[in-house]
Write a protein that holds these residues in place. Structure first.
Motif, PDB file in Angstrom:
ATOM      1  N   CYS A 144      -5.307  -2.848   7.414  1.00 50.42           N
ATOM      2  CA  CYS A 144      -4.503  -2.606   6.207  1.00 50.42           C
ATOM      3  C   CYS A 144      -3.228  -1.836   6.542  1.00 50.42           C
ATOM      4  N   GLU A 145      -3.326  -0.884   7.425  1.00 47.33           N
ATOM      5  CA  GLU A 145      -2.154  -0.094   7.813  1.00 47.33           C
ATOM      6  C   GLU A 145      -1.123  -0.965   8.524  1.00 47.33           C
ATOM      7  N   ASN A 169       0.594  -3.214   5.931  1.00 43.40           N
ATOM      8  CA  ASN A 169       1.514  -2.426   5.123  1.00 43.40           C
ATOM      9  C   ASN A 169       2.799  -2.118   5.900  1.00 43.40           C
ATOM     10  N   CYS A 177       5.814  -2.287   1.970  1.00 39.56           N
ATOM     11  CA  CYS A 177       5.039  -1.800   0.827  1.00 39.56           C
ATOM     12  C   CYS A 177       4.025  -2.860   0.451  1.00 39.56           C
ATOM     13  N   ARG A 178       2.785  -2.631   0.878  1.00 42.21           N
ATOM     14  CA  ARG A 178       1.685  -3.504   0.472  1.00 42.21           C
ATOM     15  C   ARG A 178       0.428  -2.650   0.364  1.00 42.21           C
ATOM     16  N   SER A 179      -0.065  -2.518  -0.839  1.00 42.42           N
ATOM     17  CA  SER A 179      -1.235  -1.684  -1.087  1.00 42.42           C
ATOM     18  C   SER A 179      -2.406  -2.123  -0.227  1.00 42.42           C
ATOM     19  N   LYS A 180      -3.165  -1.138   0.264  1.00 43.83           N
ATOM     20  CA  LYS A 180      -4.344  -1.485   1.058  1.00 43.83           C
ATOM     21  C   LYS A 180      -5.348  -2.272   0.223  1.00 43.83           C
ATOM     22  N   THR A 224      -4.476  -5.904   0.449  1.00 50.54           N
ATOM     23  CA  THR A 224      -4.912  -6.457   1.735  1.00 50.54           C
ATOM     24  C   THR A 224      -6.429  -6.584   1.792  1.00 50.54           C
ATOM     25  N   VAL A 268       3.856  -5.491  -4.389  1.00 50.24           N
ATOM     26  CA  VAL A 268       4.168  -5.807  -2.993  1.00 50.24           C
ATOM     27  C   VAL A 268       5.650  -6.151  -2.823  1.00 50.24           C
TER      28      VAL A 268
END
Length: 482
Positions: free
Chosen positions: A55-56, A59, A64-67, A70, A295
């Protein structure tokens, strides 16, 4: 092997990897059920044990992509597909009984289809759902008993790097390997003499991949996207339809191959639809620019592309509705985040009605007659997905039967993709071939017909051996008739 290949040695190094995998495949012989399940289990462990790090990385690639996005769109869906294949694999591997020709079916003959592994399958993946687009086809590839070479998108380098590292920890290079790199690596990868190649991405690149694969007669599966339409029926619950459409469109910032691209709404219900879209976004995303749940565009290039559609439509006098608080329609370019915009009744010659959007923009068009909507859709290239909202079963069937698309969802957005027991793929410009579940198992297997002779020599019995005479004449006469 380095995660990224560079320079003149690219093709040579790729051939070394392919040759090693192919030798290992032949040395292994028939691929046992236990071996296939073990490889699937290792994929599941890779995802579950390393979900936070994955997830990290995603991102970091998006900015900007929320865990949670994902975990939902990449990790959960991948684990689900892997488990579905594992659950059904024993049944799929059994030879399928077929019927021999008469009268041999009554004289002991047997006919079967054996699904055998092809060998080494190449998987070329896009950037938008960068983990799921590896594991969704990989579940089928491994279930079918193959080995895999994976080429991720260069637009998600951190995700590609962690995938390379993790696969090296959980698998031998002769089983699965990940090769990162840019267009040069992609071109060399698609030119390999693989046993099958699956590519997900833009139609323009798909043409190049198919052309390169054809030089080695490599069978290809292409999932290419396209402009997916939505039809809102006159009798539908307009609030529910708008909620589901706008929720699906906002997912991943509109960067999904099955994301709605343009939506037909009854003329009399257009304003109610727009107002509900505004309310849904306000509920789900009270802010946009500082909200980690919404996102961002993958990079500045795609930010410029999507913003360009909006700017062009605005300059031509189209009605533009940003679904966001005042001042939050666009971030700074280096943050590449765009709020979801509606373009109301855009002219058909606008670029937003020509290109696949693949971003936070939805065209909405008013209509009076369903027949006109169907004619509009059929006059364009076949989309990857088509959506219909409404209660009228006759109208549902009319839309399904009189249009053609890769898949269809009724009163839902994109949920057909989450059904592992349905084939997923395009038609025409949106792709060719299917994968997922049983259909994926068959795509990545060779369906080998096997005939076993019975206890009668039919050729002698029927008199079909030379020298020919009246006996064979009578037999042929009895068969060649209306």
């Amino acid at each position: 092997m380095n995660a990224s290949l560079k320079g003149s040695s690219v093709a040579a190094e790729l051939h070394v990897i392919l040759d090693n995998q192919r030798r290992a495949f032949h040395a292994e012989g028939p691929v046992a059920l236990a071996t296939r399940i073990d490889r699937i289990d290792r994929c599941i462990a890779l995802l579950v044990d390393n979900k936070e790090a994955i997830c990290e990385a995603v991102n970091t690639d998006f900015g900007c992509r929320s865990k949670y996005v994902t975990l939902m769109t990449d990790i959960m869906t991948s684990v689900g597909s892997l488990k579905f294949v594992k659950k059904n694999l024993k049944k799929w591997m059994k030879p399928e009984k077929r019927t021999p020709f008469m009268p041999m079916n009554f004289l002991g003959a047997k006919a079967q289809v054996h699904h055998q592994p092809k060998g080494v399958v190449g998987i070329m993946t896009p950037w938008n759902v960068p983990v799921n687009m590896i594991f969704s086809p990989l579940a089928d590839v491994l279930g079918a008993g193959n080995r895999a070479m994976i080429k991720p998108s260069e637009f998600t380098p951190h995700t590609a790097d962690i995938m390379h590292t993790l696969f090296a920890q959980y698998f031998e290079e002769s089983e699965i390997t990940v090769i990162a790199g840019g267009p040069e690596v992609g071109a060399a990868f698609s030119a390999l003499p693989l046993d099958h190649l699956i590519f997900t991405g833009a139609t323009s690149i798909g043409r190049l991949v198919m052309r390169a694969a054809s030089e080695n007669m490599v069978p290809v599966t292409l999932e290419l996207g396209g402009k997916s339409p939505v039809i809102v029926g006159e009798d539908c619950d307009i609030h529910l339809a708008a909620e589901r459409i706008i929720t699906g469109k906002a997912m991943n910032g509109g960067q999904l191959c099955v994301s709605p691209d343009y939506c037909f709404v009854p003329h009399s219900r257009m304003e109610a639809f727009i107002n509900r879209c505004k309310a849904v976004i306000a509920e789900q995303y009270p802010t946009i620019q500082d909200n980690p749940d919404f996102v961002a565009c993958i990079n500045e290039r795609h930010y410029d592309r999507v913003k360009g559609y909006i700017d062009e439509a605005s300059s031509k006098g189209a009605r533009i509705i940003p679904l966001c608080p005042p001042g939050e329609a666009f971030s700074e370019r280096d943050e590449h985040k765009i709020a979801l915009h509606l373009i109301v009744n855009p002219d058909d010659d606008l670029t937003c009605m020509q290109d696949e959007i693949f971003g936070a923009l939805l065209n909405i068009k008013a209509y009076e007659k369903l027949e006109d909507v169907i004619d509009f859709i059929n006059a364009r290239e076949r989309p990857l997905a088509l959506y219909y909202f409404g209660k009228n079963k006759t109208e549902q069937d009319k839309v399904i039967n009189e249009t053609l698309s890769g898949g269809v969802a009724v009163n839902a957005i994109a949920l057909h993709v989450g059904c592992d027991d349905l084939p997923f793929g395009g038609v025409g410009h949106s792709g060719m071939g299917n994968y997922r579940g049983r259909d994926g198992f068959r795509t990545f297997s060779h369906a080998r017909g096997v005939y076993r002779e019975g206890f009668v020599d039919m050729a002698k019995l029927a008199g079909t051996l030379p020298p020919y005479g009246q006996k064979i004449g009578n037999m042929l006469e009895s068969q060649i008739k209306k």
